[in-house]
Design an enzyme around this catalytic site. Structure first.
Site, PDB file in Angstrom:
ATOM      1  N   TYR A 142       0.539  -1.303  -0.215  1.00  0.00           N
ATOM      2  CA  TYR A 142       0.228  -0.265   0.183  1.00  0.00           C
ATOM      3  C   TYR A 142       1.181   1.408   0.150  1.00  0.00           C
ATOM      4  O   TYR A 142       1.810   1.289   0.773  1.00  0.00           O
ATOM      5  CB  TYR A 142      -0.673  -0.603   1.076  1.00  0.00           C
ATOM      6  N   ASP A 237       8.993   2.810  -0.483  1.00  0.00           N
ATOM      7  CA  ASP A 237       8.102   3.786   0.667  1.00  0.00           C
ATOM      8  C   ASP A 237       8.430   3.492   1.769  1.00  0.00           C
ATOM      9  O   ASP A 237       8.100   1.852   2.606  1.00  0.00           O
ATOM     10  CB  ASP A 237       7.311   2.861   0.793  1.00  0.00           C
ATOM     11  N   LYS A 265       4.198   8.841   9.127  1.00  0.00           N
ATOM     12  CA  LYS A 265       4.418   7.750  10.094  1.00  0.00           C
ATOM     13  C   LYS A 265       5.375   9.362  11.444  1.00  0.00           C
ATOM     14  O   LYS A 265       5.110  10.381  11.948  1.00  0.00           O
ATOM     15  CB  LYS A 265       4.097   7.269  10.336  1.00  0.00           C
TER      16      LYS A 265
HETATM   17  C1  LIG Z   1       3.510   2.008   4.006  1.00  0.00           C
HETATM   18  C2  LIG Z   1       2.825   3.264   3.146  1.00  0.00           C
HETATM   19  N1  LIG Z   1       3.026   3.875   2.195  1.00  0.00           N
HETATM   20  C3  LIG Z   1       1.871   5.184   2.483  1.00  0.00           C
HETATM   21  C4  LIG Z   1       0.585   5.630   3.444  1.00  0.00           C
HETATM   22  C5  LIG Z   1       0.040   6.250   3.062  1.00  0.00           C
HETATM   23  O1  LIG Z   1       0.039   6.924   4.199  1.00  0.00           O
HETATM   24  P1  LIG Z   1      -0.938   8.499   5.003  1.00  0.00           P
HETATM   25  O2  LIG Z   1      -1.677   7.444   5.330  1.00  0.00           O
HETATM   26  O3  LIG Z   1      -0.501   8.707   5.944  1.00  0.00           O
HETATM   27  O4  LIG Z   1      -1.500   8.806   3.197  1.00  0.00           O
HETATM   28  C6  LIG Z   1       0.552   4.337   3.833  1.00  0.00           C
HETATM   29  C7  LIG Z   1      -0.016   4.468   5.011  1.00  0.00           C
HETATM   30  O5  LIG Z   1      -0.092   3.473   6.500  1.00  0.00           O
HETATM   31  C8  LIG Z   1       1.781   3.215   4.187  1.00  0.00           C
HETATM   32  O6  LIG Z   1       1.554   2.089   4.967  1.00  0.00           O
END
Ligand SMILES: Cc1ncc(COP(=O)(O)O)c(C=O)c1O
Length: 425
Positions: A142, A237, A265
């Site tokens: 994700y 990511d 985060k």
């Molecule tokens: C690996 C990863 N990338 C991107 C995101 C998206 O982050 P946000 O919820 O702050 O938009 C998440 C959200 O949990 C994530 O786990």
């Protein structure tokens, strides 16, 4: 009726599903959300006065535990100076300098407001830099909810059984190629077919949105090699792994240098912050220096920067925290495995550092297909039992367990005791 139930009844009238982010709804485990009033250390407190040992940690940021006094103090001081100026500030420079000094692959960084925004912008930058359109993402990873990345995404989409979102025009995903996590051959296949059109490979270096799936030895190295051989960028990511597996994230943990990295985060210490960064040569293509446009009214917000700066400074000044946390986590997950062994149930525990997942399946989980063999109904029963016994778990089989520095051996033992009660009676 409890206060949480009453609030949920009101919430569903005015907010879709009663929540502002889908997994919070607890629908996938057939219950209603607890409305949280406050948090401290490893504990959450709901509106009804119930106390929970929290294993979500705001989905990652709370590595130091809730309401850390130093972080709160920094935020309070920043608030006194004003909440937002829409202008350049010193804390932005300080946080950017700190991030660049901590992560060897990052020479320049741009602050944004969420992980979604960080990834969306990094992809645009990769396309602008390479002058290519296609990207490769992995099934079950994700990367936020931007159109082009809502393809075979894990996490909430996986939990609710929505494979791809309505409202995403086919044109937005036509350049998103999907490959299988931990299967290098599926990436090689794409490069063999259209290598000169691929701008970037984006990966969660530890997949943490289909439970927790560690990279197989050689997988991340293989991605680095394939990107180099084909002139594509490698994007890590690290929205979950960044500043969690260690101060230099998964890239430090596994010793691989990506071209671009995305954060969220922890970098905001609990405030809405994301960031993307990488080599100077690439980053200087971002506006106003270069032709890749990306902007944000609240980006680099002084209160959010103060929280992130306080959090990262504490982590930088205490390298022993990671050793302590990862060591404690290792023992916790090991004991979890022993309890399951005693119960005779064929469940699996995957973990990397303080991230972990108990899969309700007898199959070893190494990718999306194996993650999907988990028995989500059995997980739902377990989750409801634990929450009703004061252990707050993510209401999804496919979310990670997040430990914090405030999860003492005593609290972990208490949690394992509840698990033993559930599994072994
Ligand atoms: C690996 C990863 N990338 C991107 C995101 C998206 O982050 P946000 O919820 O702050 O938009 C998440 C959200 O949990 C994530 O786990």
């Amino acid at each position: 009726m409890t206060k949480s139930e009453a609030l949920f009844q009101r919430a569903v009238q005015v907010m879709p599903g009663g929540v502002n982010s889908p997994v919070r709804a607890f629908g996938s485990v057939g219950s209603v959300p607890k409305f949280i009033k406050s948090a401290e250390g490893a504990y959450l407190y709901d509106e009804d006065g119930n106390q929970y040992i929290d294993y979500i940690g705001s989905w990652g940021p709370m590595i130091l535990g809730h309401a850390n006094q130093e972080v709160l103090g920094a935020v309070a001081k920043a608030c006194e100076r004003g909440l937002s100026f829409g202008a350049a500030t010193a804390p932005e420079v300080e946080l950017a300098e700190l991030v660049c000094s901590l992560i060897p692959s990052i020479e320049m960084v741009r602050m944004v407001n969420s992980g979604t925004e960080a990834v969306m912008s990094a992809i645009r930058l990769a396309r602008g830099y390479t002058r290519r359109n296609k990207i490769i993402k992995f099934t079950g990873c994700y990367h936020g909810h931007s159109d082009g990345l809502l393809v075979k995404a894990g996490s909430g989409a996986m939990t609710s059984g929505i494979p791809d979102s309505l409202g995403v025009p086919a044109g937005c995903t036509q350049d998103t190629l999907t490959a299988e996590y931990n299967h290098l051959d599926s990436v090689e296949g794409h490069f063999a077919r259209c290598g000169e059109e691929i701008a970037a490979v984006i990966v969660e270096p530890v997949a943490a949105n289909m439970g927790v799936v560690p990279p197989k030895p050689g997988f991340l190295e293989g991605l680095r090699r394939l990107c180099d051989a084909n002139g594509a960028l490698l994007i890590f990511d690290e929205v979950i792994t960044g500043f969690r597996l260690g101060i230099d994230g998964a890239q430090g943990y596994y010793g691989i240098r990506p071209d671009l990295t995305t954060f969220g985060k922890i970098i905001g210490g609990g405030m809405p912050v994301g960031a993307y960064g990488g080599k100077r040569e690439i980053m200087e293509l971002v506006a106003p220096v270069g032709g890749v446009y990306q902007a944000g009214t609240l980006s680099g917000n002084p209160v959010a920067m103060a929280a992130g700066l306080a959090m990262l400074t504490i982590l930088k000044d205490h390298p022993e925290y990671y050793q302590e946390l990862n060591g404690r986590a290792g023992r916790f997950y090991q004991r979890m495995q022993e309890i399951l062994g005693k119960s005779g149930l064929p469940y699996h525990v995957n973990h990397v550092g303080s991230l972990g997942c108990l899969y309700f399946t007898g199959t070893e989980v190494i990718d999306y297909e194996s993650a999907k063999t988990a028995d989500t109904k059995a997980f739902a029963k377990y989750c409801n039992y634990m929450v009703s016994h004061g252990v707050y778990l993510a209401p999804s089989q496919f979310e990670a367990i997040f430990l914090s520095m405030e999860h003492t051996e005593g609290l972990l033992d208490k949690t394992l005791g509840q698990m033993e009660q559930y599994f072994c009676g």
